[in-house]
Write a protein that holds these residues in place. Sequence first.
Motif, PDB file in Angstrom:
ATOM      1  N   GLY A  33       0.841  -1.186   0.000  1.00 53.98           N
ATOM      2  CA  GLY A  33       0.000   0.000   0.000  1.00 53.98           C
ATOM      3  C   GLY A  33       0.873   1.232   0.000  1.00 53.98           C
ATOM      4  O   GLY A  33       2.048   1.169   0.368  1.00 53.98           O
ATOM      5  N   ALA A  34       0.309   2.344  -0.400  1.00 60.58           N
ATOM      6  CA  ALA A  34       1.050   3.606  -0.414  1.00 60.58           C
ATOM      7  C   ALA A  34       1.352   4.047   1.013  1.00 60.58           C
ATOM      8  O   ALA A  34       0.767   3.546   1.979  1.00 60.58           O
ATOM      9  CB  ALA A  34       0.234   4.678  -1.141  1.00 60.58           C
ATOM     10  N   SER A  37      -1.320   4.403   4.002  1.00 59.93           N
ATOM     11  CA  SER A  37      -2.497   3.611   3.638  1.00 59.93           C
ATOM     12  C   SER A  37      -3.080   2.844   4.813  1.00 59.93           C
ATOM     13  O   SER A  37      -4.239   2.421   4.780  1.00 59.93           O
ATOM     14  CB  SER A  37      -2.140   2.629   2.521  1.00 59.93           C
ATOM     15  N   ASP A 202      -5.549   0.429   0.975  1.00 59.82           N
ATOM     16  CA  ASP A 202      -5.617   1.806   0.480  1.00 59.82           C
ATOM     17  C   ASP A 202      -6.610   2.580   1.334  1.00 59.82           C
ATOM     18  O   ASP A 202      -7.754   2.146   1.514  1.00 59.82           O
ATOM     19  CB  ASP A 202      -6.054   1.833  -0.988  1.00 59.82           C
ATOM     20  N   GLU A 203      -6.142   3.703   1.884  1.00 56.34           N
ATOM     21  CA  GLU A 203      -6.977   4.559   2.721  1.00 56.34           C
ATOM     22  C   GLU A 203      -7.705   3.757   3.801  1.00 56.34           C
ATOM     23  O   GLU A 203      -8.890   3.970   4.071  1.00 56.34           O
ATOM     24  CB  GLU A 203      -7.967   5.353   1.858  1.00 56.34           C
ATOM     25  N   TYR A 219      -2.803  -3.165  -7.563  1.00 60.04           N
ATOM     26  CA  TYR A 219      -2.063  -2.129  -6.837  1.00 60.04           C
ATOM     27  C   TYR A 219      -1.425  -1.127  -7.794  1.00 60.04           C
ATOM     28  O   TYR A 219      -1.518   0.088  -7.589  1.00 60.04           O
ATOM     29  CB  TYR A 219      -1.003  -2.783  -5.955  1.00 60.04           C
ATOM     30  N   LEU A 222      -3.991   1.111  -9.140  1.00 62.15           N
ATOM     31  CA  LEU A 222      -4.384   2.075  -8.117  1.00 62.15           C
ATOM     32  C   LEU A 222      -3.396   3.238  -8.068  1.00 62.15           C
ATOM     33  O   LEU A 222      -3.786   4.405  -7.944  1.00 62.15           O
ATOM     34  CB  LEU A 222      -4.453   1.369  -6.770  1.00 62.15           C
TER      35      LEU A 222
END
Length: 225
Positions: A33-34, A37, A202-203, A219, A222
Amino acid sequence: MIRLEGVSHRYGDRWVLRDVDLELGERRIGVVGANGSGKSTLARMLNGLVLPTGGRVLVDGLDTAKDGARVRRRVGFVFTDPDAQIVMPTVAEDVAFSLRRSGLAKAEVAARVHAALDRFGLAGHADHPAHLLSGGQKQLLAFTAVLVTDPDVLVCDEPTTLLDARNTARVAGLLGELRQQVVLVTHHLEQLTGFDRVVVVDEGRVVADDAPAAALAAYRALLLA
């Protein structure tokens, strides 16, 4: 088996995880994830370092909020920065510290420490100051200090972020050889080759959960969206 049931978590007014339901049973699981996230918070919940605001996390039926000590005997954790978990002056002392509550005799502790250091290539550094090791050696020490207790699960939160390419490859090889179930949080997607499953966060929500190729494709899409 690790289960997350309706897990949510917030820091102050900010929700970092929302309504996460997962069963983690495969031998090698990646989490991506970023930044921001929620993936590191998710990782820390697996052994009770962070407790959910809502829902619950179960490890072999043990609730992390009620049975934290027993959970942590089953689930070891390796941080991004090994200096965060090196606590004793020398290499051997740091590994032995992990066995302080084992009830083992001193001779048995010494034998286990020696065997663990030898296994991970640190036998020649037993009496060296732990904080004067190289970055790669420190990360190997962090792994050794966790694995000497023989947990069933090893959770690793971006363990190669501070390492050069050679030591990154060494750690990746180590993870592939372990008998333990491994949950690896990483930005280095190539390390997930051969894994059984990848979870994308994510988020604060799980937005993909699949075999590595499919999950990583989701991913990447995204990231480009």
